[in-house]
Design an enzyme around this catalytic site. Structure first.
Site, short mmCIF file in Angstrom:
data_model
loop_
_atom_site.label_atom_id
_atom_site.label_comp_id
_atom_site.label_asym_id
_atom_site.label_seq_id
_atom_site.Cartn_x
_atom_site.Cartn_y
_atom_site.Cartn_z
N LYS A 133 -4.23 5.76 -4.83
CA LYS A 133 -4.76 5.74 -3.46
C LYS A 133 -6.04 6.55 -3.32
O LYS A 133 -6.96 6.16 -2.59
CB LYS A 133 -3.69 6.23 -2.48
CG LYS A 133 -2.52 5.27 -2.39
CD LYS A 133 -1.51 5.68 -1.34
CE LYS A 133 -0.43 4.61 -1.21
NZ LYS A 133 0.54 4.92 -0.16
N SER A 169 4.10 4.32 3.94
CA SER A 169 3.10 5.35 3.68
C SER A 169 1.89 5.35 4.61
O SER A 169 1.06 6.25 4.55
CB SER A 169 2.61 5.25 2.23
OG SER A 169 1.94 4.04 2.00
#
Length: 365
Positions: free
Chosen positions: A302, A257
């Site tokens: 996140k 990611s």
């Protein structure tokens, strides 16, 4: 003993019993929470995250932070109290254990898989950044993995360069499967390869490899249901040679990611000026060799982690936008991106202060 006192005592004892039971009852869940964020333009552990040599680089400022998610380990047995607390906690997320560790995957297997994905994301980030800068990158198709017990075991090896299959030149990883499946199970297929060691030696000496071999393999039937399909038991991938050295050093991080943020950091260091204009920008997203940004897991964790560190803008994969927009931390703007070009365009608007028309995430995408 007065009835009221007896009732309170009984209630207290019942509560204690329930809490004790909750501590000892194990449930099949795992927990996700915001992890560390790291500035790809800065240092981590005393050394630069991105180090480029053999090419002119430029000073950078601001933040282009990659973001992470903490997860409980594969062998951690969550109790009922922890699960309830996690469900009630705003910044944590409790999910079925199999969501993070499917098919009984062990901690070691998960770590290895994450490390491989992280390594591949670094390679794709380099390629995407250099392609965006019109800097040529040499690429070729390789054997990525060989399945144990498959027809290819002992004949093909990870890192072998696949030049052709049955005399037909291979230009992309997907070409290999297409050519193999033209056969029926039990038929022979011929691979023309450059062995991994020969390729590595040629790269080190900056020459074209000449050690070409033909390898014949008898195909087997796949385990898929439906029509019989021929396989040899390999997966194909892509390897690259870069015109200068780009090192990405970041320990204790896995998964794909961070690809987008690595690509942007590389682009920033190779171009004059600052991509962010000094603004704190964070983000996430996988990236492929063509600069396409893909979705990731744990987006809500996140964004929380990024905002806690001071981020004002968060570059969000298009396919994560609807989920992320459902619970946006105060003071954080979610910017929708689908390619590295989208991200660069958004950063241009951010550093100029012209943010009214930024493509922002909504609950519809």
């Amino acid at each position: 003993m007065p009835r009221r006192t007896a009732t309170m005592l009984a209630s207290t004892l019942m509560l204690i019993a329930l809490l004790c039971a909750g501590v000892f009852i194990r449930v099949p869940y795992a927990e996700m929470s915001p992890g560390p964020t790291v500035n790809t333009l800065g240092d981590h552990g005393g050394e630069p995250v991105l180090h480029i040599s053999g090419r002119k680089t430029y000073p950078t400022s601001g933040h282009l932070n990659m973001t992470t998610v903490r997860v409980t380990s594969a062998d951690y047995k969550m109790n009922l109290v922890e699960a309830v607390y996690g469900w009630l906690a705003h910044d944590n997320k409790v999910v079925p254990h199999d969501t993070l560790y499917p098919d009984g995957k062990t901690e070691e297997q998960s770590t290895q898989e994450n490390a491989e994905e992280f390594s591949q994301s670094q390679e794709s980030a380099k390629v995407a950044a250099l392609k965006e800068l019109d800097i040529p990158v040499k690429s070729w198709v390789i054997v990525s993995t060989v399945l144990k017990g498959s027809p290819a075991e002992g004949k093909l090896h990870a890192g072998d360069v696949i030049k052709s299959v049955d005399g037909t030149a291979v230009k992309a990883p997907e070409d290999v499967a297409k050519l193999v499946t033209k056969h029926k199970p039990g038929e022979k297929v011929r691979f023309t390869i450059v062995p991994a060691k020969a390729q590595a030696a040629a790269e080190k000496e900056n020459r074209t490899p000449t050690e070409v071999q033909n390898v014949t393999i008898t195909t087997a039937k796949s385990d898929d249901t439906g029509e019989d399909r021929a396989i040899v038991g390999i997966s194909a991938g892509t390897d690259h040679t870069f015109p200068f050295t780009i090192d990405i050093k970041l320990a204790d991080v896995g998964g794909p990611s961070a690809g987008l943020m690595f690509a942007l950091g590389i682009y920033d260091k190779l171009t004059p000026g600052n991509l962010t204009g000094g603004t704190f920008v964070a983000g996430t997203g996988t990236i492929d060799d063509e600069g396409k940004v893909g979705p990731i897991g744990g987006i809500e964790m996140k964004t929380v982690g990024a905002r806690e560190k001071g981020a004002k803008y968060f570059l969000t994969p298009k396919d994560n936008c609807a989920t992320a927009a459902g619970d946006v931390p105060d003071g954080l703007t979610l910017v929708k991106v689908d390619t590295i070009g989208d991200a660069l365009g958004a950063l241009k608007d951010i550093r100029s202060g012209d943010t009214a028309d930024l493509p922002k995430c909504t609950t519809k995408g």
